[in-house]
Design a protein around this motif. Structure first.
Motif, mmCIF file in Angstrom:
data_model
loop_
_atom_site.group_PDB
_atom_site.id
_atom_site.type_symbol
_atom_site.label_atom_id
_atom_site.label_comp_id
_atom_site.label_asym_id
_atom_site.label_seq_id
_atom_site.Cartn_x
_atom_site.Cartn_y
_atom_site.Cartn_z
ATOM 1 N N HIS A 50 15.021 9.860 -53.932
ATOM 2 C CA HIS A 50 14.963 11.210 -53.973
ATOM 3 C C HIS A 50 16.375 11.589 -54.880
ATOM 4 N N ASP A 53 16.972 15.198 -55.817
ATOM 5 C CA ASP A 53 16.370 16.156 -54.762
ATOM 6 C C ASP A 53 18.001 16.729 -54.315
ATOM 7 N N LYS A 56 20.515 17.899 -51.147
ATOM 8 C CA LYS A 56 20.382 17.121 -50.283
ATOM 9 C C LYS A 56 20.815 15.552 -50.337
#
Length: 468
Positions: A50, A53, A56
């Protein structure tokens, strides 16, 4: 000194610095400061899958203490993010983290040269680069998988760039320079102590037409770290996971533990007596002579002494001394420059090399590591389900990283009834396997009771799901 000679000397220094930092380049993250190195690499592992992302992905996660990775309050993970992308492109390997650290260390050396030559002279720039390159502490922490190499590179260049901006005719782009200093503070919070130095380098003595630029620069430097550290602090799962505020509160503000002897030893072994002596001579010379940037350097000295007396004396870890190495190198180079000719300087350097020939024995134990950690981690990976939860016998968490598992740690030595009845203690953790770490601090009585209660299914690994 001609241009070709300068570039040749700088090239020789950088090449020698590279070679000494390649020692132990293939070591797993189990040598000195293994805990911090494994933590940094673990953060990178949890970013995989991720990487885009945001935001986060920028909240660090570690493998302890829980059944899933835990959010933690740590520095902005620029180094782990860089490492995670490298793994994605080229495959996993500890060597990539070390190579990035070495590269960033060389960038730091280039920055020291740039700052030294523009603040003083070409000769002082070269001497400062050489001093910084071969301090024992600089050598070792120039190849570790930790935030230090990134923080040093950014902070040194933040000072070098703002001095360039100060002395150039083009006074545009202050936001870019502020972004570099902001990155240094994000990479490692103690670099904030260089912010006043940067202000003095760029804006002292203050002129009215520079007030708006000072305001923009300061706002940029402070705002990003403030937002990030507040965000990280608010998004951790428990107070036990709050590293940054916990260290500031418990180990600095509320601590009365003053380790002057440890600090003295770390300074002497990590920086060498000669570098400290030369930096003292350089300070005396600086008090006598006047030159542009003198106020900033004097402030830097005062801040460094306060940092040593408030932080380093309470946290006896030698990597906390890394931020003061550039100042020691610049002051030491300024002292050597006072010797006059290159031949005199060369003679002094030769004498210092003879005096310091035993200083580098300090580094030898830092490269040592215990292969049992890898043996146990490999067994766990091959013989247990990927969802297995480990309980480690001691605080050191490196096994989680190499076993690709999460879990809990026994953070204190069990004594009395706890050692005699380990089953009661271990039931507090929802763990599947107990790992007896190499050179465990737990008492033999505990391990005798553990062997009586649980089967040993691997090298120092006990199955908690099948009590005897």
């Amino acid at each position: 000194m001609g241009r070709r000679v300068r570039w040749f000397l700088l090239g020789v220094i950088l090449l020698a610095a590279l070679l000494v930092r390649l020692k132990g380049i293939n070591n797993p993250l189990l040598d000195d400061q293994a805990w911090r190195q494994a933590d940094t690499a673990s953060i990178a592992v949890h970013m995989l899958g991720h990487l885009m992302d945001f935001p986060k992905v920028m909240l660090p996660q570690l493998n302890y203490d829980g059944t899933v990775p835990q959010n933690v309050e740590l520095e902005f993970p620029m180094f782990p993010y860089l490492l995670a992308w490298t793994w994605r492109l080229f495959g996993w390997g500890d060597i990539w983290g070390r190579l990035w650290a070495v590269f960033l260390s060389l960038i730091s050396l280039w920055g020291i040269y740039d700052l030294g030559r523009n603040l003083f002279s070409e000769r002082i720039g070269l001497l400062a680069t050489a001093m910084y390159a071969f301090m024992p502490l600089s050598i070792y922490y120039g190849r570790v998988v930790m935030p230090e190499p990134m923080a040093q590179a950014l902070s040194i260049w933040a000072l070098a760039l703002i001095w360039r901006w100060r002395t150039s005719e083009n006074k545009q782009g202050i936001w870019k320079i502020g972004f570099v200093m902001s990155g240094a503070v994000l990479a490692k919070l103690p670099q904030l102590m260089l912010f006043p130095v940067a202000l003095l380098l760029g804006f002292y003595p203050m002129k009215l037409k520079k007030i708006s630029q000072l305001f923009r620069y300061s706002l940029l430097v402070v705002s990003f770290p403030m937002v990030y550290y507040l965000w990280a602090h608010m998004n951790v799962s428990s107070s036990s996971s709050q590293f940054v505020s916990g260290i500031l509160t418990n180990q600095v503000v509320n601590s009365g533990n003053l380790t002057w002897n440890v600090l003295s030893n770390n300074l002497q072994r990590g920086l060498t007596d000669s570098a400290l002596y030369l930096s003292g001579v350089g300070l005396l010379r600086m008090l006598i002579n006047r030159f542009p940037g003198r106020a900033a350097l004097l402030a830097w000295v005062g801040i460094a002494l306060a940092y040593l007396g408030i932080v380093c004396v309470r946290i006896p870890l030698d990597y906390y001394l890394v931020p003061i190495m550039p100042l020691v190198a610049l002051l030491g180079a300024y002292a050597l420059d006072g010797c006059g000719t290159w031949s005199n300087i060369f003679l002094v350097i030769m004498i210092l090399m003879v005096i310091n020939q035993n200083s580098y024995t300090y580094l030898k134990p830092k490269y040592q590591w215990n292969s049992v950690y890898l043996t146990q981690a490999e067994w766990v990976k091959e013989h247990t389900p990927s969802s297995s939860v480990l309980v480690l016998s001691d605080s050191a968490p490196m096994t989680f990283y190499y076993a690709h598992r999460v879990g809990f740690r026994l953070t204190k030595v069990l004594e009395g009834a706890e050692a005699e009845s380990p089953v009661k203690v271990l039931r507090n953790f929802p763990g599947d396997y107990l790992v007896r770490l190499p050179q465990s601090c737990q008492q033999e009585l505990l391990w005798k009771k553990v062997q009586e209660s649980y089967p040993e299914v691997g090298p120092g690994i006990f199955d908690l799901k099948k009590p005897k």
